[in-house]
Structure formats: structure tokens, C-alpha cells
Design an enzyme around this catalytic site. Sequence first.
Site, PDB file in Angstrom:
ATOM      1  CB  SER A 430      18.679   6.175 -49.876  1.00  0.00           C
ATOM      2  OG  SER A 430      19.510   7.126 -50.434  1.00  0.00           O
ATOM      3  CG  ASN A 501      16.363   2.617 -52.175  1.00  0.00           C
ATOM      4  OD1 ASN A 501      16.631   2.234 -53.315  1.00  0.00           O
ATOM      5  ND2 ASN A 501      16.771   3.782 -51.695  1.00  0.00           N
TER       6      ASN A 501
HETATM    7  P1  NAD Z   1      27.513  13.236 -51.141  1.00  0.00           P
HETATM    8  O1  NAD Z   1      28.492  12.656 -50.223  1.00  0.00           O
HETATM    9  O2  NAD Z   1      27.850  13.355 -52.586  1.00  0.00           O
HETATM   10  O3  NAD Z   1      27.112  14.686 -50.638  1.00  0.00           O
HETATM   11  C1  NAD Z   1      26.857  15.029 -49.333  1.00  0.00           C
HETATM   12  C2  NAD Z   1      27.210  16.499 -49.154  1.00  0.00           C
HETATM   13  O4  NAD Z   1      26.721  16.923 -47.910  1.00  0.00           O
HETATM   14  C3  NAD Z   1      28.706  16.792 -49.166  1.00  0.00           C
HETATM   15  O5  NAD Z   1      28.987  17.799 -50.096  1.00  0.00           O
HETATM   16  C4  NAD Z   1      28.980  17.280 -47.754  1.00  0.00           C
HETATM   17  O6  NAD Z   1      30.000  18.267 -47.705  1.00  0.00           O
HETATM   18  C5  NAD Z   1      27.636  17.849 -47.394  1.00  0.00           C
HETATM   19  N1  NAD Z   1      27.394  18.007 -45.961  1.00  0.00           N
HETATM   20  C6  NAD Z   1      27.745  17.193 -44.938  1.00  0.00           C
HETATM   21  N2  NAD Z   1      27.300  17.708 -43.765  1.00  0.00           N
HETATM   22  C7  NAD Z   1      26.646  18.865 -44.055  1.00  0.00           C
HETATM   23  C8  NAD Z   1      25.987  19.846 -43.296  1.00  0.00           C
HETATM   24  N3  NAD Z   1      25.911  19.763 -41.985  1.00  0.00           N
HETATM   25  N4  NAD Z   1      25.407  20.889 -43.931  1.00  0.00           N
HETATM   26  C9  NAD Z   1      25.484  21.003 -45.254  1.00  0.00           C
HETATM   27  N5  NAD Z   1      26.141  20.101 -46.043  1.00  0.00           N
HETATM   28  C10 NAD Z   1      26.698  19.042 -45.445  1.00  0.00           C
HETATM   29  O7  NAD Z   1      26.180  12.387 -50.952  1.00  0.00           O
HETATM   30  P2  NAD Z   1      24.968  12.155 -51.960  1.00  0.00           P
HETATM   31  O8  NAD Z   1      25.227  10.956 -52.776  1.00  0.00           O
HETATM   32  O9  NAD Z   1      24.649  13.432 -52.631  1.00  0.00           O
HETATM   33  O10 NAD Z   1      23.805  11.773 -50.947  1.00  0.00           O
HETATM   34  C11 NAD Z   1      23.125  12.723 -50.169  1.00  0.00           C
HETATM   35  C12 NAD Z   1      21.852  12.122 -49.625  1.00  0.00           C
HETATM   36  O11 NAD Z   1      21.019  11.709 -50.707  1.00  0.00           O
HETATM   37  C13 NAD Z   1      22.058  10.884 -48.782  1.00  0.00           C
HETATM   38  O12 NAD Z   1      21.112  10.870 -47.756  1.00  0.00           O
HETATM   39  C14 NAD Z   1      21.797   9.749 -49.752  1.00  0.00           C
HETATM   40  O13 NAD Z   1      21.385   8.569 -49.119  1.00  0.00           O
HETATM   41  C15 NAD Z   1      20.693  10.341 -50.550  1.00  0.00           C
HETATM   42  N6  NAD Z   1      20.530   9.760 -51.893  1.00  0.00           N
HETATM   43  C16 NAD Z   1      21.612   9.445 -52.642  1.00  0.00           C
HETATM   44  C17 NAD Z   1      21.442   8.888 -53.895  1.00  0.00           C
HETATM   45  C18 NAD Z   1      22.622   8.561 -54.757  1.00  0.00           C
HETATM   46  O14 NAD Z   1      22.469   7.762 -55.684  1.00  0.00           O
HETATM   47  N7  NAD Z   1      23.770   9.150 -54.532  1.00  0.00           N
HETATM   48  C19 NAD Z   1      20.142   8.663 -54.385  1.00  0.00           C
HETATM   49  C20 NAD Z   1      19.048   9.029 -53.598  1.00  0.00           C
HETATM   50  C21 NAD Z   1      19.259   9.576 -52.352  1.00  0.00           C
END
Ligand code: NAD
Length: 720
Positions: A430, A501
Site C-alpha cells: 500500500s 494513499n
Molecule cells: P493479511 O494479513 O490479511 O494477509 C497476509 C497474508 O500473508 C497472511 O495470510 C499470511 O499468512 C501471509 N504470508 C505472510 N508471509 C508469507 C510468505 N512468506 N509467503 C506467503 N504468504 C505469507 O494482509 P492483507 O490485508 O491481505 O494485506 C496484504 C498486502 O496488501 C499488504 O502489503 C497490504 O499493505 C496490502 N494492501 C492491503 C489493503 C487492505 O485494505 N487490507 C489494501 C491494499 C493493499
Amino acid sequence: MIYQGKAISVARSGDDIATLTFDLKDESINKLSSAVIAELEEVVEALQAESGLAGLVIGSAKDVFIVGADITEFHGMFEQGEDQIEAMLERVHGIFNAIEDLPFPTVTAINGLALGGGCEVALATDFRVMAEGAKIGLPETKLGILPGWGGCVRLPRLIGADNAIEWIAGGSENKAADALKMGAVDVVVPGEELEAAALDILVRAKAGDLDYLARREEKTGPLKLGPIEQMMAFETAKGYVAGKAGPHYPAPIEAIKVIQKGAGEARGRAQAIEAKAFAKLALTEVCYNLVGLFLNDQLVKKKAGKYEKQAQAVKQSAVLGAGIMGGGIAYQSASKGTPILMKDIKGEAIELGLREARKLFAKQVERGKLTTEQMAERLTNIRPTLSYGDFGSVDLVVEAVVENPKVKEAVLTEVEGVVGEGTILTSNTSTISITRLARNLERPENFCGMHFFNPVHRMPLVEVIRGEKTGDAAVAATVAYARAMGKTPIVVNDCPGFLVNRVLFPYFGGFSQLVEQGADFQRVDKVMEKFGWPMGPAYLLDVVGMDTAVHAGEVMAEGFPERMASMGGEGGKSVIQLMVEKERLGQKNDKGFYAYEEDRKGKPRKVSDEAAIALVKGVAKESREFSDEEIIARMMVPLCLETVRCLEDGIVGSAAEADMALIYGIGFPPFRGGALRYIDAMGVAAFVERAEGLAEELGPLYAPTDRLRQMAQAGERFYS
Ligand code: NAD
């Protein structure tokens, strides 16, 4: 040949049938520009002068019938003022009425899209035959106007007021089968039988089996509705439509009023009522902005199309992380037909991701958009895995693991070691700079950002971020993949927070400062929602998650310390940090600025929470009353200024792309057209003055750039 122009030709056959064909030169579609309308006027005169004709078929030589008026002409045309607009409408009414009054039966053969003016041309003929795959509709209200070439008059007389209101107020594109059911068209046939079906109608009309004159009487006389039926149809619809469209979109309600006012009138008077209302709507700021939005959207799509042409197709993709975003990305890819591997390090995370995807597919089945067989087939497009075993054949990877630069760098290096040389790697980060994430990669040219918005299946935007070393092929493939997923990609350059953002956090900064000076956060939410945002800033923070906001805020502060380091809570803690400390993380743990309860559908419903109110009061350094206008300025100025900075810094390529990104990414009120159009509407000089006034008290987040000051002095705008 009766007529040959640049857009229209008319031929006469041996059996005295005239065939009018729309085929706009040098274009892939037909549209009704003023030049085409001028041709149509000549065509009608030629048809009137031709003797012995037995019938007319109107058709198209392109894949579409007519997509509508030429929207690129709207701003210029509307600028001429109410009288000129009405005169233009009157002229077109004259042409369409002349078609309706020709002394022989007429039929339109609708082979593809017949929208807006295209639909209105078809309504002017006695009959309509339609190809099975074609669509028809009057989407004008989506542009803040109403059907002004007779649509509000002819359609209700043809399909009934209630159905016409649904089509016009909703602006829907309707399938052939539905159009037939309602009586908008007379026959639906496979495309290759269209011409024969049209001729058949004329033969039946000539033989007296079809009474074309009765049809005309019905279309040109008053609407056949008793006073009670009228009341039911119009008043109920107004209530329903007003609720749905909301106070910022006046066109759907105006359209109903036009149908109602014209109901008791014959064609001429009813059309005059329609023209007057159209001209009034055309001059509103909402219409100006919605037309601008359409044009911006075209530009964004055109740019994406250019990238797509150079792109290598993504046939197999992969997502790392099966969390909120990874699960959403896997669903979206699978649902649009690109097979995707979904890898996580935890089995339970994969289970969760799959369960979410299943739920979304099931909803599609419930809504009748998918069959259970299709659902099963699409689900097999998601292949869950805990290993990199199958990554050798992946064309593009989206990394969506936790927002931690060290973890991301490690994961990206790891995956680079297992994929092919040409595989494109992307990150859904993000905020973290793409250039930074690329620094340990062997092939940084194959890496870029692919930033989705939450919830992935609903939010249209994907920011494609070009890092310092990103190559064109990576950008092109990522844009093409985003398009294949049904999204709108916008390519931006790298910086912390990218475009969306980077712009959103100063808005949150404005919110923190307001609250710390004693503003009631629930009132701020109400004011901003009334302004047009889908949710106010406190509610939005609850949805984003307070911990996520604090974390991202730190990245932004590090990237732009001169403005963002003291974003709320000067020296002390911001209200958002305090929320985290008190474990009020937002919707994710059911309490933030509001508390959340499950509604009957299992969705979180926000309720006011005394504990949160007391907590926020505790951070207020003073107790101050703010007017609505002050709240809006203090929230909007930092967001708009950061958008200006992104444009000046070359983070985004044009005002159009910046505005569209905010509308598609964070729900900036569409009827306001985007941050830069908002500044234009206020006047750059007035905006600068407002910002300067606030900057004295509130600091650099509110200080206009030098370039913006120059623009104000020179009387420049973002849109010409
Ligand atoms: P989340 O915590 O829901 O999911 C992250 C997942 O990654 C978990 O299931 C975890 O087990 C997995 N993980 C961790 N290390 C790993 C690895 N080495 N290999 C494979 N899987 C691994 O997080 P999220 O909200 O889905 O966010 C993920 C990314 O997307 C972040 O960078 C976040 O900034 C970005 N993002 C989030 C949003 C939002 O609103 N949630 C919006 C845009 C972007």
C-alpha cells in the site's frame, strides 16, 4: 442510391424499400455527432422527396447500431447556454419526427448497442427488430442529463410509464429478451436473420397485418394512464428513485417529472417539456462533472489499451499471501478466467482465502449471474499451495503478504529464484516504495507495483507503479492483467503511498487536526458524507483499520517529513495512535471510532459508542465549533493539494488520471469530478486563497505550491 454521406448512406431496392445505413467513416463505432445529425437532416429531406417508396429499414454496418450522441461535443455545446441547447434539441426533434411521419412503414434493425440517441433513433421508427446479443437503453441520467431526443416521450408511450422510468432513471443497458418482454422491440432474432426479419415486418405492415399507423398514434398521442394510475406510477417512482440516486444526482428525478408533465400532452408539447428540462440539467455543475468523468474514463481506458497492445498475455498467475487482499485477488483472477496459484505459509490462511472466494462465487450464483457448474469451474481456477512447486510456469506474481518491507524483500527474492526469467513480479504494497523493494532483486526491470483496493472484487482501480528500474514490459503485462481482471489500471510513478494513499493520508491528517481542536468526529463524518463521500473519515479509518493507518502513516511521514511528520498530534499522540493503544482497531475487532454489531445479513453495522466519544474528547486540546464549510475546507484542502503535488511531481501523468484514480480507488464523490476538477470548480485563485488562510494556522499540509499560486495568478485551470 438515394444518399451517400460520410456517416449515412441510403439505397433503394427493386421493391421500393429504402435502406438507411449508419457507417461512420474512420471510426469503429457509430455515434451521433453534430455532423452526423446534419447528414441525417439531409437524408430525411431526400427520403421525403423520393416518390413511390414502400418502406424504410434503418440499420448499421458496424458491430454496434449507434452508441449515442458524441459526448466529446457536450461541454462545448452546453457552454452556449439554455436557448442554444433548446434550439439544438428542437432541430433534432424535427428530424426524428419527420422520420416518424414518413408516408410508409419504418423499422430499425438493431444489430448491436443502441444507446442514448441511438435508442431514440430506433424509437422514432414504427417497429424495431433486434439481434439476440444486442443491447438497448437510455443511459443519459448517468451523465446528469435526460434523454433529450424524444426518449422521455416515446419510450413511456411504447412500454408504459413504470417500465420507462426504470430504464431511464436507472440508465440500464437492456438485453434483447427483456426489451422484447416489455414491448420496446417487436422481434428478436439471431444476428444473421436481422435483415430478413426487418423486411418481413415491412411486408406484414404493407399487407395490413401490422397496423403501423396505430403504432404512430400511440407514440404521438398523450400517454394512456388514468389519474390514479399516474399518481401510483409517478409518485411511488419518485420516492424510490430519490432514495436510490441520492440528493447529488438530480437527473433521474427530473426525468420522471418530464415523463409526468408530458403524460397528458401530444408529441410536440411533450417534447418541448423534455427539451426545457434537458437544457436546465445540461447547465448544472453535476452534469459538467459527470460528462468530464466520462471523457476522463475514455482517456484512462485508451492509455491502458496502448499498454495492452504491447503486453505479453498473462495465462497463469500467482498470488503470495491468502489474506484479505490475496484471497480477493485470487477470486477476481479466477472469476475473470485467469488461473491463479494462491500460496501462503499457513494452511489455515489458505482455507480462509478459499472460503471467502467460495462465498463470493455463491453470491453470484444467488444473483443468477453464474450457474453452479460455472461456479465449480471457476473455483478450479484457484490452485491453493504451500510450496513454490508449480511457480516455474507462472507469467505474473502478485505479492500480497504482510506490509513489512523486510518480509516483502525476503519473499520477493525467494520467488525470483523459482520463477522463469521472463516472469513479472509485482507487489500489492500500500505504501512501500517500489524502488526500495526492487533493490535486492536480480531482475528489477521485471518488477513493479500492482496496488489493488479493498474489497478487491468491488473497487475498480488498480495502481500500476513504475519503480526507477521497472521496464516497459513489466508495466504492460501488469496493465493487461489488471484489465483481464476487469479492473481499471492507472500507471503512476513511484513514491511512498504512490498516488492514492499519498493523497488519502493528508486527508486523515486534516481529520486528526480537526478532532484535536475539538470537532465532533461524528459530525465530521456526517458533513463529509453529505458532501458526497461514501463514508466519513472516522468510519473510513475504522474500515481501513487503525493499526494499518498508523503503520502507513509512519511510512508517509518518513517519505514526506516536511508535511506529514506532524500529521495530527504534534509531538504527542494522534487520535488514531491513541485508538491503537486502546486496542480500538476498527471493524477488525468491532470497535474503533464506532462500535460494530452484526446485522441480519452478518454484515458489520456501526453504532455510536460512548467509550470512543469519551476517548476522542480526551485528545481535544480545545473545544471549538466548526461550521460545515470549515469542516469541508479543512478536510478537502490537504487532499486536493497533495493531488496537485502528485501531478507536479510527475507521479501521475495527467489531471484526468489523477481524478479518476481518486474516484475509482477511494470513492471520491463522482459528481464532483475529482480533486482537480473540484479546484477548477471553486476557481484556482479562490482555492489558493482558502488554502493560504488555513496554512497560517495549520501548517504546511495546507500550503499551496508555487506552481498553483502561479496558476491562480495567470487564471489557469487543470481542465481547459
Ligand atoms: P493479511 O494479513 O490479511 O494477509 C497476509 C497474508 O500473508 C497472511 O495470510 C499470511 O499468512 C501471509 N504470508 C505472510 N508471509 C508469507 C510468505 N512468506 N509467503 C506467503 N504468504 C505469507 O494482509 P492483507 O490485508 O491481505 O494485506 C496484504 C498486502 O496488501 C499488504 O502489503 C497490504 O499493505 C496490502 N494492501 C492491503 C489493503 C487492505 O485494505 N487490507 C489494501 C491494499 C493493499
